[in-house]
Motif scaffolding. Structure first.
Motif, mmCIF file in Angstrom:
data_model
loop_
_atom_site.group_PDB
_atom_site.id
_atom_site.type_symbol
_atom_site.label_atom_id
_atom_site.label_comp_id
_atom_site.label_asym_id
_atom_site.label_seq_id
_atom_site.Cartn_x
_atom_site.Cartn_y
_atom_site.Cartn_z
ATOM 1 N N GLN A 237 3.972 -4.848 6.960
ATOM 2 C CA GLN A 237 3.113 -4.209 5.968
ATOM 3 C C GLN A 237 3.681 -4.424 4.556
ATOM 4 O OE1 GLN A 237 3.052 0.081 6.096
ATOM 5 N NE2 GLN A 237 0.847 0.151 5.721
ATOM 6 N N LYS A 238 5.000 -4.214 4.434
ATOM 7 C CA LYS A 238 5.643 -4.350 3.128
ATOM 8 C C LYS A 238 5.537 -5.793 2.613
ATOM 9 C CE LYS A 238 9.735 -2.037 2.974
ATOM 10 N NZ LYS A 238 11.218 -1.999 2.962
ATOM 11 N N ALA A 239 5.814 -6.760 3.479
ATOM 12 C CA ALA A 239 5.755 -8.165 3.068
ATOM 13 C C ALA A 239 4.329 -8.537 2.682
ATOM 14 C CB ALA A 239 6.268 -9.061 4.194
ATOM 15 N N ALA A 240 3.360 -8.076 3.458
ATOM 16 C CA ALA A 240 1.955 -8.407 3.156
ATOM 17 C C ALA A 240 1.524 -7.739 1.851
ATOM 18 C CB ALA A 240 1.058 -7.968 4.316
ATOM 19 N N GLU A 241 2.024 -6.540 1.608
ATOM 20 C CA GLU A 241 1.676 -5.867 0.346
ATOM 21 C C GLU A 241 2.244 -6.622 -0.848
ATOM 22 O OE1 GLU A 241 1.215 -1.281 1.978
ATOM 23 O OE2 GLU A 241 3.103 -1.889 1.039
ATOM 24 N N GLU A 242 3.423 -7.214 -0.638
ATOM 25 C CA GLU A 242 4.003 -7.980 -1.741
ATOM 26 C C GLU A 242 3.187 -9.241 -2.009
ATOM 27 O OE1 GLU A 242 8.296 -8.170 -1.549
ATOM 28 O OE2 GLU A 242 8.229 -9.817 -3.016
ATOM 29 N N VAL A 243 2.739 -9.878 -0.939
ATOM 30 C CA VAL A 243 1.873 -11.048 -1.113
ATOM 31 C C VAL A 243 0.609 -10.625 -1.858
ATOM 32 C CG1 VAL A 243 0.383 -12.674 0.129
ATOM 33 C CG2 VAL A 243 2.752 -12.333 0.873
ATOM 34 N N ARG A 244 0.075 -9.488 -1.485
ATOM 35 C CA ARG A 244 -1.150 -9.006 -2.128
ATOM 36 C C ARG A 244 -0.902 -8.747 -3.623
ATOM 37 N NH1 ARG A 244 -3.763 -3.617 0.243
ATOM 38 N NH2 ARG A 244 -2.001 -2.783 -0.931
ATOM 39 N N SER A 245 0.253 -8.178 -3.937
ATOM 40 C CA SER A 245 0.463 -7.890 -5.352
ATOM 41 C C SER A 245 0.716 -9.174 -6.146
ATOM 42 C CB SER A 245 1.538 -6.819 -5.536
ATOM 43 O OG SER A 245 2.784 -7.405 -5.652
ATOM 44 N N LYS A 246 1.305 -10.187 -5.491
ATOM 45 C CA LYS A 246 1.462 -11.484 -6.177
ATOM 46 C C LYS A 246 0.096 -12.125 -6.461
ATOM 47 C CE LYS A 246 6.026 -12.813 -4.387
ATOM 48 N NZ LYS A 246 6.762 -13.744 -3.500
ATOM 49 N N LEU A 247 -0.795 -11.994 -5.490
ATOM 50 C CA LEU A 247 -2.157 -12.540 -5.641
ATOM 51 C C LEU A 247 -2.857 -11.899 -6.825
ATOM 52 C CD1 LEU A 247 -4.128 -12.530 -2.247
ATOM 53 C CD2 LEU A 247 -3.835 -14.460 -3.806
ATOM 54 N N LEU A 248 -2.693 -10.598 -6.856
ATOM 55 C CA LEU A 248 -3.326 -9.793 -7.878
ATOM 56 C C LEU A 248 -2.842 -10.185 -9.275
ATOM 57 C CD1 LEU A 248 -3.730 -6.159 -6.906
ATOM 58 C CD2 LEU A 248 -2.748 -6.550 -9.125
#
Ligand code: MOS
Length: 726
Positions: free
Chosen positions: A508-519
């Motif tokens: 979850q944490k790793a995916a959230e970081e990917v999401r924030s990079k996308l953003l």
């Protein structure tokens, strides 16, 4: 959180498994592969005087024969466990590995192994469990002491108006996953690659590195699919090291698969237990004292404690609890963790004793549990992190129709058959372990999630997929989950019902970081429709970013990455050290109906209803499979499984799946399972506790109590086979 969490998603690796393209350890193809076959001892104690390999060496295709004296020298202390690695001539149990034959083909190795002649100097083996009690000693289980008392047991017994004092016994059981233990070992210089059927790739990596004295990074362990583990594949046993030794000696890759009879002895078992339970209660049913003393066997070379007393410390509200554990060394292979280690055997004994107390008090067995309901953890006096067992009892009783039960034993019938209804409480700790994971979003619109854990059949690939699908809001079929390679970020052991609680937070944490990079990428991209948007105004839906205030404005992840050099976006996350809170615990209630033929004394399980309190359910379909798998095994504990040891030779007399009885489909009734599905607020991430083991706990007692209700006969020694009811 999206609706993918909890959804009954099919196993994402289902197609690979049913089409046979999922590769298990023994199914990889390596060039120049040779085959190893283990020769095991036929005595239980003593020394190997001579191994005559002269005939075997002449057999066709033989490449090497490893035995004490010529086997590669290794450091056996590198292993946490006492393994049999041909470094000396001692025999500690029957079926112990004493030599390895390597040949060009499997049948050649098998035939040559049959030509190996062994002379022993025999000693009288210690095989009498009860006679060994005076030589027993205390032990611990995963660092927790086997002995612990709180309050004052003797004072509690003096207050008691009603007492139960009985001994309950359980036999040795063997795991026997469908996929036997299997290892393929290949050396390139001092680098070792293993394909191994294991519940812990990084544990195998660490042990093999230490035993061979090479850096850990020189050992790679690959295990993408495991055909069941249940505890016996939790730590590497002798054959894993022997395969690597054989490959070294033969200077060839070697495949070593245990034959089914070799699954009985050298690779762990659930130890035999003798559990003495004393209960004291007031007339109103309130418990005043509990004492639970377990004797369980271990081997003569290593301690393993079956911690049957652990559940007794937290099951009921009782101020005076005394728990004692003793281990009895015997000339048998070292026992090990087996599905709900300790808890399966311990809840059997405790919950039958509670049923006996209910009958002594002339009280409904469910009512007795309610009167002793533990609102807080009786040992730590801390609140449980989340506990809805009361609702489990109520819901399960209602679904079962418990209120229609006639109290008196032998009072319910179906034609000629006696019918019995029994119930029990279930429990299992909610723990987690350190974990790491990597999530990578690819420019083609797919995502990859990697974790150096492994899939033992519980559904780990699927849960990983669901977590990424949830955070990145992508369809699950666009996500590829990978497990089973020590080159991935280190993941946890697949055991202790801990995998989901351990890996979900880091994925979850790793995916959230990917999401924030996308953003950030989108908000800073002049060509993006989201250019300049505030992070809070960007939403994610179906692989697409959009403006929450104007959902038509947005773009796919792949379009965004395409404009940024077509490079993947990735992040890793790790949990570091984790602290386990002893008051995080799961519970359940199980009700069983059996029929007993009054002439033939054959018991059949007819109906089971169980309701679980295990935190959030991540996938209803997979959870259902885990629960019923556990329950089936509990039925097996109550009615079928029993390893028979020859008391003179220590030989397992039913070392095959025909004589070692496990239930088949025809033995298993309708099982009605549901879960409270209340997230545990004290766990990171989704609040899911483990579900792999709780189903076996309590089941044995529910069945045994139903047999008493049907017949009026209290059998305190499982399995309850017809001879014990005659
Ligand atoms: Mo399980 S017995 O903790 O592999």
């Amino acid at each position: 959180m999206s609706s993918i969490i909890g959804a009954p998603l099919d196993r994402v690796i289902g197609p690979q498994k049913v089409s046979g393209t999922a590769k298990f350890a023994a199914e990889f193809r390596l060039p120049n592969l040779a085959y190893g076959v283990i020769v095991t001892s036929t005595v239980a104690a003593g020394r190997v005087l001579r191994i005559d390999t002269s005939q075997a060496e002449l057999a066709q295709g033989v490449i090497a024969i490893l035995k004490p004296g010529n086997a590669p020298e290794i450091d056996p202390k590198g292993s946490e466990n006492a393994l049999s690695l041909l470094q000396d001539d001692k025999v500690h149990y029957n079926n112990q590995p004493i030599a390895v034959v390597v040949a060009e083909r499997l049948h050649q190795a098998q035939y040559a192994a049959s030509l190996v002649r062994v002379e022993y100097q025999e000693q009288t083996p210690k095989l009498d469990f009860l006679a060994g009690f005076p030589d027993s000693h205390p032990g611990s289980h995963v660092g927790s002491p086997g002995d612990k008392s709180f309050g004052d047991f003797d004072a509690g017994m003096r207050q008691a108006e009603v007492k139960i004092d009985q001994v309950y016994t359980t036999p040795i059981q063997h795991h026997n996953p469908m996929e036997p233990h299997a290892t393929m070992a290949e050396w390139q210089g001092d680098r070792l690659t293993l394909h191994d059927a294991t519940q812990h790739i990084s544990g195998v990596q660490e042990t093999l590195a230490k035993v061979f004295g090479i850096p850990r990074e020189n050992v790679r362990v690959i295990s993408p699919y495991v055909g069941g583990g249940f505890g016996c594949k939790g730590t590497p046993w002798s054959h894993v090291v022997l395969a690597a030794m054989a490959a070294k000696q033969a200077q060839r890759p070697v495949k070593l698969v245990l034959e089914r009879p070799q699954m009985f002895g050298p690779v762990g078992a659930r130890p035999r237990t003798h559990q003495h339970i004393t209960l004291g209660a007031a007339r109103d049913g309130k418990l005043t004292a509990i004492r639970h003393e377990t004797h369980a066997h271990t081997s003569t070379i290593e301690d393993y404690l079956e911690a049957s007393v652990f559940p007794t410390r937290l099951m009921y509200d009782c101020p005076n609890i005394s728990t004692i554990s003793r281990i009895v060394p015997l000339n048998l292979g070292t026992p090990t963790y087996m599905r709900a280690p300790g808890v399966a055997t311990g809840t059997y004994a405790l919950e039958v004793a509670m049923d006996e107390l209910a009958y002594e008090l002339k009280m409904d067995p469910l009512e007795l549990r309610m009167r002793n309901y533990a609102e807080i953890d009786p040992e730590t006096k801390q609140p449980f992190s989340e506990k809805s067992l009361r609702q489990c009892y109520q819901r399960a009783a209602e679904r079962f129709g418990w209120s229609k039960r006639k109290y008196e034993p032998r009072s319910m019938r179906d034609g000629h058959l006696l019918v019995g209804w029994g119930m029990a409480t279930e429990t299992y700790p909610g723990r987690h372990m350190p974990a790491n994971a990597l999530v990578r979003l690819l420019p083609n619109g797919r995502a990859l999630v990697l974790c150096g854990s492994q899939e033992i059949g519980t559904g780990t690939y699927t849960i990983m997929t669901q977590v990424v699908a949830d955070v990145l809001d992508m369809p699950p079929d666009k996500i590829d989950a990978q497990l089973g390679d020590t080159d991935f970020p280190e993941g946890p052991l697949s055991a202790g019902s801990m995998t989901v609680a351990s890996i979900s937070p880091v994925i979850q944490k790793a995916a959230e970081e990917v999401r924030s990079k996308l953003l950030q990428m989108a908000a800073a991209d002049a060509q993006s429709p989201l250019d300049g948007a505030a992070p809070n105004d960007i939403g994610f839906k179906d692989g697409r970013l959009f403006l929450k205030s104007a959902p038509a404005k947005g773009e796919n992840y792949s379009a965004l990455l395409g404009r940024h050099g077509n490079q993947p976006l990735e992040a890793t996350a790790g949990s570091g050290e984790v602290k386990n809170n002893p008051s995080i615990n799961s519970f359940g209630a199980i009700f069983a109906e059996v029929s007993v033929d009054p002439d033939l004394c054959i018991v059949r399980a007819r109906r089971i209803v169980a309701v679980y309190d295990v935190g959030r359910i991540m996938n209803r379909k997979l959870a259902h499979s885990q629960f019923i798998g556990g329950i089936v095994w509990g039925i097996s504990l109550a009615l079928f499984e029993d390893m028979a040891v020859d008391p003179r030779t220590g030989r397992v007399m039913n070392a095959n799946l025909a004589d070692y009885h496990v239930p088949v489909n025809a033995d298993i009734p309708e099982i009605d399972v549901s879960a409270m599905d209340i997230p545990d607020p004290h766990l990171d991430s989704y609040g899911a506790r483990g579900i792999g083991e709780i189903g076996i706990t309590g089941t044995g007692a529910a069945i045994a109590n139903a047999v008493f209700h049907a017949t009026g006969r209290r059998v305190r020694d499982v399995p309850i086979t017809p001879d014990k009811l005659l």
